[in-house]
Scaffold this active site. Structure first.
Site, short mmCIF file in Angstrom:
data_model
loop_
_atom_site.label_atom_id
_atom_site.label_comp_id
_atom_site.label_asym_id
_atom_site.label_seq_id
_atom_site.Cartn_x
_atom_site.Cartn_y
_atom_site.Cartn_z
N HIS A 1 6.14 -9.00 11.65
CA HIS A 1 5.44 -8.29 10.57
C HIS A 1 4.68 -9.27 9.68
CE1 HIS A 1 5.54 -4.37 8.06
NE2 HIS A 1 4.38 -5.00 7.91
N ILE A 2 3.72 -9.98 10.29
CA ILE A 2 2.94 -10.98 9.56
C ILE A 2 1.49 -10.58 9.37
CG2 ILE A 2 4.39 -12.91 10.27
CD1 ILE A 2 1.99 -13.55 12.29
N ASP B 1 3.63 -5.94 15.96
CA ASP B 1 3.92 -6.68 14.73
C ASP B 1 4.80 -5.89 13.78
OD1 ASP B 1 3.50 -8.97 12.96
OD2 ASP B 1 2.27 -7.62 11.73
N THR C 1 0.83 -1.21 0.00
CA THR C 1 0.00 0.00 0.00
C THR C 1 0.86 1.26 0.00
OG1 THR C 1 -1.79 -1.15 1.14
CG2 THR C 1 -1.80 1.25 1.23
N GLU D 1 13.34 -3.12 10.18
CA GLU D 1 12.95 -4.51 9.95
C GLU D 1 13.90 -5.17 8.96
OE1 GLU D 1 8.15 -3.81 10.68
OE2 GLU D 1 8.90 -4.03 8.63
N ARG E 1 2.79 0.95 12.02
CA ARG E 1 4.19 1.25 11.72
C ARG E 1 4.95 1.36 13.04
NH1 ARG E 1 2.98 -0.33 7.54
NH2 ARG E 1 3.17 0.60 5.44
N TRP F 1 -0.09 -8.64 7.50
CA TRP F 1 -0.55 -8.47 6.12
C TRP F 1 -0.60 -9.77 5.33
CZ3 TRP F 1 2.45 -9.70 1.77
CH2 TRP F 1 3.73 -10.19 2.07
#
Length: 313
Positions: free
Chosen positions: A289-290, A262, A77, A267, A238, A292
């Site tokens: 960061h899962i 998350d 996005t 990262e 974020r 999405w």
């Protein structure tokens, strides 16, 4: 765009396991790489009419060195990794995919909240360690947990994902309120609050806004100390919105009851990150960061990229 465009996906490693990925071959001369380093970028992108990137940055200098480039597709996005002014100066459209991960992120938001608030990781260990087998009663817990019904659920950022989370929290019987960093009212059946009252009265605060000048570091130690000591924080937006060391301090001193995170300012997470030094790890649930990344969300992302390519220039 030529009849047979040359399409290069620079960092496809998070989606190339899906059946839908094979359909990129239908669109032109397609090449993909799991990851691309800055040193590899120009060589791999050379001759491409379409570049697809998720996290690989395309600077103005890079764009100027790719004379055949006609379209940039972002497999996400956010488009802050693209020098959009340089692309516009060349007449190169930059197309992203919005809304593909709404249900996936919303699902993780509630799952992460319940995991930390109900102490589930600890209780799972208690069963596997044999402590439950040695218990005198049929049930076991070390701290009380509460139903979401009747609690105030605060949302920072009432966009598409924030609204979906609001729907889920409402389904559990929570009272949903929201804070807008821009001070905007939204056409939604929820109360907008100013930040001080929002933080002081919410039992849960979950973050679903963009990282901007208004939101960068907005939740620092002073703000976290405004929250209820029984409250929980969930950040799936974020990493930079929360001052990361300050969250650790707030958890260690008991300013809030727990948090689930998350997303991180850097990262992957650095090995010396302050989150990894929190005193009680059961108070801070970390996921890589899962939010999405459900199969459905990643499939929608691929379909959105392909549609952006079909539109041409």
């Amino acid at each position: 765009m030529p009849a047979t465009p040359r399409i290069v996906f620079l960092d496809a490693g998070t989606v190339d396991d899906l059946p839908a990925f094979a359909r990129f071959d239908e669109l032109g001369d397609f090449a993909s790489y799991a990851l691309t380093s800055p040193e590899q970028l120009l060589e791999r992108a050379a001759g491409a009419t379409v570049l697809i990137t998720n996290k690989v940055a395309l600077s103005a200098e890079t764009i100027e060195q790719l004379p055949e480039l006609q379209l940039i597709c972002v497999a996400a996005t956010g488009t802050n990794n693209i020098a959009k002014e340089a692309a516009a100066a060349r007449g190169i459209p930059v197309r992203n995919v919005a809304g593909y991960s709404t249900d996936s992120v919303a699902q993780l938001t509630l799952t992460a909240l319940f995991t930390v608030a109900m102490d589930l990781l600890h209780l799972n260990r208690e069963v596997y360690s044999g402590n439950y087998s040695r218990a005198k009663d049929f049930t076991l817990w070390r701290q009380p947990f509460y139903e979401l019904r009747g609690q105030r659920y605060g949302i920072i950022g009432l966009g598409t994902i924030g609204r979906r989370v609001a729907e889920l929290a409402t389904a559990y019987g929570a009272e949903v309120v929201y804070y807008s960093a821009r001070g905007n009212d939204h056409d939604a059946p929820y109360t907008r609050m100013e930040l001080d009252e929002f933080l002081a009265t919410c039992d849960v605060v979950s973050i679903h806004c963009a990282l901007s000048e208004q939101t960068d570091g907005v939740l620092d130690l002073d703000r976290l100390r405004q929250m209820k000591s029984s409250a929980y924080l969930v950040n799936v937006a974020r990493g930079g919105i929360v001052v990361e060391q300050d969250l650790v301090t707030a958890l260690d001193e008991g300013a809030i009851a727990g948090a689930a995170v998350d997303v991180f300012r850097e990262e992957p997470l650095p090995a010396d990150h302050p989150y990894l030094r929190v005193r009680n790890r059961d108070k801070l649930l970390l996921t890589p960061h899962i939010g999405w990344a459900s199969v459905e969300a990643r499939t929608r992302l691929i379909e959105g990229i392909m549609q952006n390519i079909r539109q041409g220039v």
